[in-house]
Motif scaffolding. Structure first.
Motif, short mmCIF file in Angstrom:
data_model
loop_
_atom_site.label_atom_id
_atom_site.label_comp_id
_atom_site.label_asym_id
_atom_site.label_seq_id
_atom_site.Cartn_x
_atom_site.Cartn_y
_atom_site.Cartn_z
N TYR A 94 41.49 42.07 59.08
CA TYR A 94 41.29 41.13 57.96
C TYR A 94 39.81 40.86 57.74
O TYR A 94 39.31 40.90 56.62
CB TYR A 94 42.05 39.84 58.26
CG TYR A 94 41.78 38.72 57.28
CD1 TYR A 94 42.37 38.70 56.02
CD2 TYR A 94 40.93 37.67 57.62
CE1 TYR A 94 42.13 37.67 55.12
CE2 TYR A 94 40.68 36.63 56.73
CZ TYR A 94 41.28 36.64 55.48
OH TYR A 94 41.03 35.62 54.61
N LEU A 110 37.42 42.03 54.41
CA LEU A 110 36.59 41.10 53.64
C LEU A 110 35.13 41.54 53.64
O LEU A 110 34.44 41.49 52.61
CB LEU A 110 36.71 39.69 54.20
CG LEU A 110 38.02 38.95 54.01
CD1 LEU A 110 37.91 37.52 54.55
CD2 LEU A 110 38.44 38.92 52.56
N PRO A 138 38.34 37.06 48.48
CA PRO A 138 39.08 35.81 48.31
C PRO A 138 38.38 34.88 47.32
O PRO A 138 37.22 35.09 46.97
CB PRO A 138 39.03 35.20 49.71
CG PRO A 138 37.69 35.65 50.23
CD PRO A 138 37.45 37.03 49.65
N PHE A 139 39.07 33.85 46.87
CA PHE A 139 38.41 32.82 46.08
C PHE A 139 37.46 32.01 46.96
O PHE A 139 36.38 31.63 46.55
CB PHE A 139 39.44 31.89 45.43
CG PHE A 139 40.20 32.53 44.30
CD1 PHE A 139 39.58 32.79 43.09
CD2 PHE A 139 41.53 32.88 44.45
CE1 PHE A 139 40.26 33.37 42.05
CE2 PHE A 139 42.23 33.46 43.40
CZ PHE A 139 41.59 33.71 42.20
N ARG A 140 37.91 31.74 48.19
CA ARG A 140 37.09 31.01 49.15
C ARG A 140 37.29 31.61 50.53
O ARG A 140 38.36 32.10 50.86
CB ARG A 140 37.45 29.52 49.17
CG ARG A 140 37.01 28.75 47.94
CD ARG A 140 37.20 27.25 48.14
NE ARG A 140 38.61 26.90 48.16
CZ ARG A 140 39.08 25.73 48.61
NH1 ARG A 140 38.25 24.83 49.11
NH2 ARG A 140 40.37 25.47 48.56
N TYR A 141 36.25 31.53 51.35
CA TYR A 141 36.30 32.04 52.71
C TYR A 141 36.58 30.89 53.68
O TYR A 141 36.12 29.76 53.47
CB TYR A 141 34.97 32.70 53.09
CG TYR A 141 34.64 33.93 52.29
CD1 TYR A 141 34.92 35.20 52.79
CD2 TYR A 141 34.05 33.83 51.04
CE1 TYR A 141 34.62 36.34 52.06
CE2 TYR A 141 33.74 34.96 50.30
CZ TYR A 141 34.03 36.21 50.81
OH TYR A 141 33.73 37.34 50.07
N GLN A 149 42.65 29.28 58.32
CA GLN A 149 42.05 30.59 58.56
C GLN A 149 40.52 30.46 58.56
O GLN A 149 39.92 30.20 57.53
CB GLN A 149 42.48 31.57 57.47
CG GLN A 149 41.85 32.95 57.60
CD GLN A 149 42.39 33.72 58.79
OE1 GLN A 149 43.58 33.95 58.91
NE2 GLN A 149 41.50 34.12 59.68
N TYR A 178 36.61 31.90 58.95
CA TYR A 178 35.87 33.13 58.66
C TYR A 178 34.59 33.09 59.47
O TYR A 178 33.74 32.21 59.27
CB TYR A 178 35.57 33.25 57.17
CG TYR A 178 34.83 34.52 56.78
CD1 TYR A 178 35.42 35.78 56.92
CD2 TYR A 178 33.53 34.46 56.28
CE1 TYR A 178 34.74 36.92 56.57
CE2 TYR A 178 32.85 35.61 55.92
CZ TYR A 178 33.46 36.84 56.07
OH TYR A 178 32.77 37.99 55.72
N SER A 188 35.41 26.90 54.89
CA SER A 188 34.89 27.31 53.58
C SER A 188 33.61 26.58 53.17
O SER A 188 32.77 27.15 52.48
CB SER A 188 35.96 27.11 52.50
OG SER A 188 36.33 25.76 52.42
N ASN A 236 32.49 36.05 46.02
CA ASN A 236 33.93 35.87 46.10
C ASN A 236 34.61 36.58 44.94
O ASN A 236 33.97 37.37 44.23
CB ASN A 236 34.28 34.38 46.15
CG ASN A 236 33.73 33.63 44.95
OD1 ASN A 236 33.57 34.17 43.86
ND2 ASN A 236 33.41 32.35 45.15
N LYS A 237 35.88 36.31 44.72
CA LYS A 237 36.62 37.00 43.67
C LYS A 237 36.04 36.70 42.29
O LYS A 237 35.92 37.60 41.44
CB LYS A 237 38.10 36.61 43.73
CG LYS A 237 39.02 37.51 42.90
CD LYS A 237 40.47 37.09 43.01
CE LYS A 237 41.03 37.27 44.38
NZ LYS A 237 41.23 38.71 44.73
N GLU A 278 39.82 27.63 41.67
CA GLU A 278 40.26 28.13 42.97
C GLU A 278 39.08 28.41 43.90
O GLU A 278 39.22 28.38 45.12
CB GLU A 278 41.09 29.41 42.79
CG GLU A 278 42.38 29.23 42.03
CD GLU A 278 43.40 28.45 42.83
OE1 GLU A 278 43.40 28.55 44.07
OE2 GLU A 278 44.20 27.72 42.21
#
Length: 515
Positions: free
Chosen positions: A139, A143, A205-208, A213, A215, A220, A229-230, A263
């Motif tokens: 994962y 990213l 992703p929209f946010r890390y 979860q 990162y 985040s 991000n996205k 988001e």
């Protein structure tokens, strides 16, 4: 931990860029990346984290070296004038083949190929860490590689806007030798960049680090205004399409952004200047150009004091600041009073207008308008206690794009597509926030909509590196400036390629306009 990584790679980026200036490598005249390969051994999660942040640091260093971002997009044929520097006047007047060190340094693309090489190296080497460090997951790798692909695509888009055809290189060279590469047609380069981004946004992703979860061990809030991000990916896709005149694609990409920006914890800048409670806005110490701004922005390159990134160069303030902010009588560049009054036509405009109560000029964009040379102070992040202009340290972030810019880009696309009602809605979103009069449907015949959109971009985005590229797109849609039209027709919109690149790679030919 993030702070330490930032400081380490801010210094590494500066060293890398300085090495580029003395590189005599053949072919692309790109730098050796032996330093990078020795620095990152691809054995642990700390190696991938350092390399990832290093790519962002290299990109920022490439953009701000010799204030190139503003030379490319803001000063050339733009609204700024130079008080005393002939090299800056050459940029402003599009006399880019004059013999000034500044022009030679800016016109080399070596620093951007350092970013591309670092991204390619990451894509190739990061999977090795899965074999050596159990903390590094698939994962995490996905990213990271998506970001590397997005950074590489962004870099190619950035270079195409500046030089047109550029060599397309998709593999790394970490042994210090480079074969010779010819220039690739810019359309093929943008096709590659677009495909990379389309695949990357599926993973980004929209946010890390959204709980639970993590990162790289953090949540985040630590990654706001740092990583692509996205929404960042779709923003680059939108601009890549706009540069090619593909406005159906621009409309689609910006629609996704408008539907999903919350988001990513992104918001509009509803205030031009912050209130006493610290509400974030467009200008000021709690504005979008600082790390005090509470919401993430779409593409932002940090220079925060807290990360040890503030410097005396590589910020627009280096050229625009003077008294009363730093100990210098006049700035190197300024916006003349005639230009200000031509651009800002409404008294109620919170960016620059007249306070109807006090009768004084608002100073959110310009300080001391009544002086012969007003000071452009929209972007003004200066270390407290520094008074000597020779040693002033600045901490403004380079904001490549924000939500207001993309709202106006969407308005541009919709206007070109003939969707005038929707375009007007987008334009009026910005006008309402700046307290200016709404554009009415009844004005379509007397005040062309596309003209009003670009005039609003001029006001809203002044100092952010968009003016020249906006002029190019505007005049591609309809001729409004004879000089810019001529530049477009003769490929004069592109910068000359530096003499050092031409000297070291015989496959590279000069842009025809500058022969």
């Amino acid at each position: 931990m993030i702070k330490n990584i930032y400081i380490k790679f801010s210094l590494f980026a500066l060293v890398a860029i300085s090495q580029l200036q003395v590189s005599c490598n053949k072919a692309l005249d790109a730098p050796s990346v032996e330093v990078s390969s020795e620095e990152v051994h691809w054995q642990s999660v700390s190696d991938t984290k350092a390399a990832l942040i290093g790519m962002y640091g290299l990109m920022r260093a490439a953009m701000v070296d010799n204030n190139a971002h503003w030379m490319f997009g803001e000063f050339r044929s733009g609204d700024f004038s130079s008080y005393r520097r002939q090299d800056l006047n050459a940029v402003i007047n599009s006399e880019l083949n004059k013999s000034y060190d500044l022009l030679e340094n800016i016109s080399t693309w070596r620093r951007f190929y350092a970013v591309i090489n670092a991204a390619s190296l990451f894509i190739e080497k990061a999977p090795q860490v899965l074999e050596h460090d159990s903390r590094y997951t698939r994962y995490n790798l996905d990213l990271d590689i998506a970001q590397a692909r997005a950074i590489r695509a962004f870099t190619y888009f950035y270079m195409v806007r500046v030089w047109g055809d550029v060599p397309l290189i998709t593999s790394s060279f970490d042994n210090g030798t480079f074969p010779e590469f010819p220039r690739t047609d810019y359309r093929d380069v943008l096709t590659f960049a677009e495909q990379e981004l389309i695949e990357a946004v599926e993973v980004l992703p929209f946010r890390y680090g959204v709980a639970p979860q993590l990162y790289y061990g953090t949540f985040s809030s630590n990654w706001q205004k740092i990583l692509f991000n996205k929404i960042s990916g779709y923003a680059i896709l939108a601009h890549l399409a706009a540069w090619q005149g593909k406005y159906l694609d621009v409309a689609a990409y910006t629609q996704f952004i408008m539907d999903n920006y919350t988001e990513a914890n992104i918001s509009y800048l509803n205030n031009v200047a912050p209130s006493g409670t610290g509400t974030a806005g467009l200008a000021g110490n709690y504005g979008v150009f600082t790390n005090n701004f509470q919401f993430g922005q779409i593409i932002n390159f940090s220079a925060a004091y807290s990360y040890g990134e503030a410097t005396a160069s590589g910020h627009i303030e280096q050229l625009t600041m003077a008294r009363p902010y730093i100990n210098r009588a006049n700035p190197d560049v300024y916006v003349s009073k005639d230009t200000i009054t031509q651009a800002f036509v409404e008294r109620n405009d919170r960016r620059f207008g007249v306070d109807t109560v006090s009768g004084l000029f608002r100073e959110n964009y310009f300080k001391d308008y009544n002086n012969e040379i007003p000071v452009f102070n929209k972007i003004k992040v200066i270390r407290d206690g520094v008074e000597d202009g020779d040693y002033a340290v600045f901490g403004s972030n380079l904001v490549f794009t924000r939500l207001e810019e993309l709202t106006l880009l969407r308005a541009e696309a919709l206007a070109v597509l003939g969707q005038n009602i929707k375009a007007i809605e987008m334009l009026n979103v910005i006008k309402a926030m700046r307290f200016t009069s709404s554009y009415q449907v009844s004005e379509l015949q007397t005040k062309p909509l596309i003209d009003e959109i670009f005039k609003e971009r001029r006001r809203e985005l002044m100092g952010e590196g968009w003016r020249f590229f906006d002029l190019v797109r505007w005049n591609r849609i309809k001729p409004v400036n004879a000089k810019v039209v001529e530049l477009i027709q003769k490929d004069g919109i592109y910068w000359p390629i530096s003499r050092s690149v031409l000297r070291n790679n015989k496959l590279i030919k000069q842009n025809t306009y500058w022969n």
